[in-house]
Design a protein around this motif. Sequence first.
Motif, PDB file in Angstrom:
ATOM      1  N   THR A 206       0.830  -1.207   0.000  1.00 28.97           N
ATOM      2  CA  THR A 206       0.000   0.000   0.000  1.00 28.97           C
ATOM      3  C   THR A 206       0.863   1.255   0.000  1.00 28.97           C
ATOM      4  O   THR A 206       0.589   2.208  -0.740  1.00 28.97           O
ATOM      5  N   VAL A 207       1.915   1.259   0.819  1.00 26.42           N
ATOM      6  CA  VAL A 207       2.825   2.410   0.863  1.00 26.42           C
ATOM      7  C   VAL A 207       3.510   2.603  -0.484  1.00 26.42           C
ATOM      8  O   VAL A 207       3.623   3.728  -0.986  1.00 26.42           O
ATOM      9  N   ALA A 208       3.980   1.499  -1.075  1.00 30.58           N
ATOM     10  CA  ALA A 208       4.630   1.575  -2.391  1.00 30.58           C
ATOM     11  C   ALA A 208       3.664   2.118  -3.441  1.00 30.58           C
ATOM     12  O   ALA A 208       4.034   2.959  -4.270  1.00 30.58           O
ATOM     13  N   ALA A 209       2.426   1.647  -3.412  1.00 35.12           N
ATOM     14  CA  ALA A 209       1.420   2.138  -4.351  1.00 35.12           C
ATOM     15  C   ALA A 209       1.169   3.622  -4.142  1.00 35.12           C
ATOM     16  O   ALA A 209       1.016   4.383  -5.112  1.00 35.12           O
ATOM     17  N   ALA A 210       1.131   4.047  -2.885  1.00 38.03           N
ATOM     18  CA  ALA A 210       0.914   5.464  -2.578  1.00 38.03           C
ATOM     19  C   ALA A 210       2.020   6.331  -3.164  1.00 38.03           C
ATOM     20  O   ALA A 210       1.765   7.411  -3.718  1.00 38.03           O
ATOM     21  N   LEU A 211       3.262   5.868  -3.068  1.00 45.85           N
ATOM     22  CA  LEU A 211       4.389   6.620  -3.627  1.00 45.85           C
ATOM     23  C   LEU A 211       4.305   6.695  -5.153  1.00 45.85           C
ATOM     24  O   LEU A 211       4.592   7.735  -5.748  1.00 45.85           O
ATOM     25  N   VAL A 212       3.894   5.590  -5.769  1.00 45.73           N
ATOM     26  CA  VAL A 212       3.734   5.582  -7.233  1.00 45.73           C
ATOM     27  C   VAL A 212       2.625   6.550  -7.646  1.00 45.73           C
ATOM     28  O   VAL A 212       2.783   7.335  -8.590  1.00 45.73           O
ATOM     29  N   PHE A 213       1.508   6.514  -6.944  1.00 45.38           N
ATOM     30  CA  PHE A 213       0.397   7.425  -7.255  1.00 45.38           C
ATOM     31  C   PHE A 213       0.813   8.883  -7.053  1.00 45.38           C
ATOM     32  O   PHE A 213       0.366   9.769  -7.799  1.00 45.38           O
TER      33      PHE A 213
END
Length: 223
Positions: free
Chosen positions: A11-18
């Motif tokens: 989730t954190v990784a996805a947040a950074l990508v977004f």
Amino acid sequence: MRKNVLQRLVTVAAALVFYVIADIITLLPSQLKWDGATLFGIAFGILTFGGLIIWLWGRYRKFTEDVTPPDDMGRWHWRDVWSKVKGMLPGLLIMVVIQVISSLLITNHIIHESSNQTAIDALLKGNEWTMALETILLAPIVEELIFRGLLMNLAFAERNRATQTFNIILSAGAFSLAHGPSNIVDFLLYGGLGLGLAVTYARTKDLRCGIGLHILNNLIAFI
């Protein structure tokens, strides 16, 4: 230790990508030199970052639903103001010291401006209003939700001295790395800012306090 740490890391990784995608979309009109690039950039920024903030707030609420003691998400009463201010003072002091040290080092040509700041300065040319909106308001909200709201509630539900120390170090280190330090001094300076914000969240258990300090820091740096 939580059982779903890996899922939370995704989730954190996805947040950074977004976050990166929202930044690209916001700056796209100026990079492509569209007519009315400023208005398009501001509109894109509000839409993309607004959607990201709403999603992040939901993830943050999910990450903190079982933490003890819980976060303060309610309305502030006038009786709460002094306790919030006291909780924010150490973080504010850390951030002021870091800004002073950074300014002195740059002024005396001991170090150069960080690559992150240089990139921001380059994007500012002809793109001031869009960059002001993103740098001063949108980015601080997103970064506090990611680096404090998510990362500091990643691995442990129980908040004690040991777990909060781990959370603060993790948050400050990740915050520094995300700003692309080009040398150890840059890493320490950005880490110092992240430390001040992490300490603020740990002491107040209120993400709004860190958001306020982060906005203030970026506003001063922008001016």
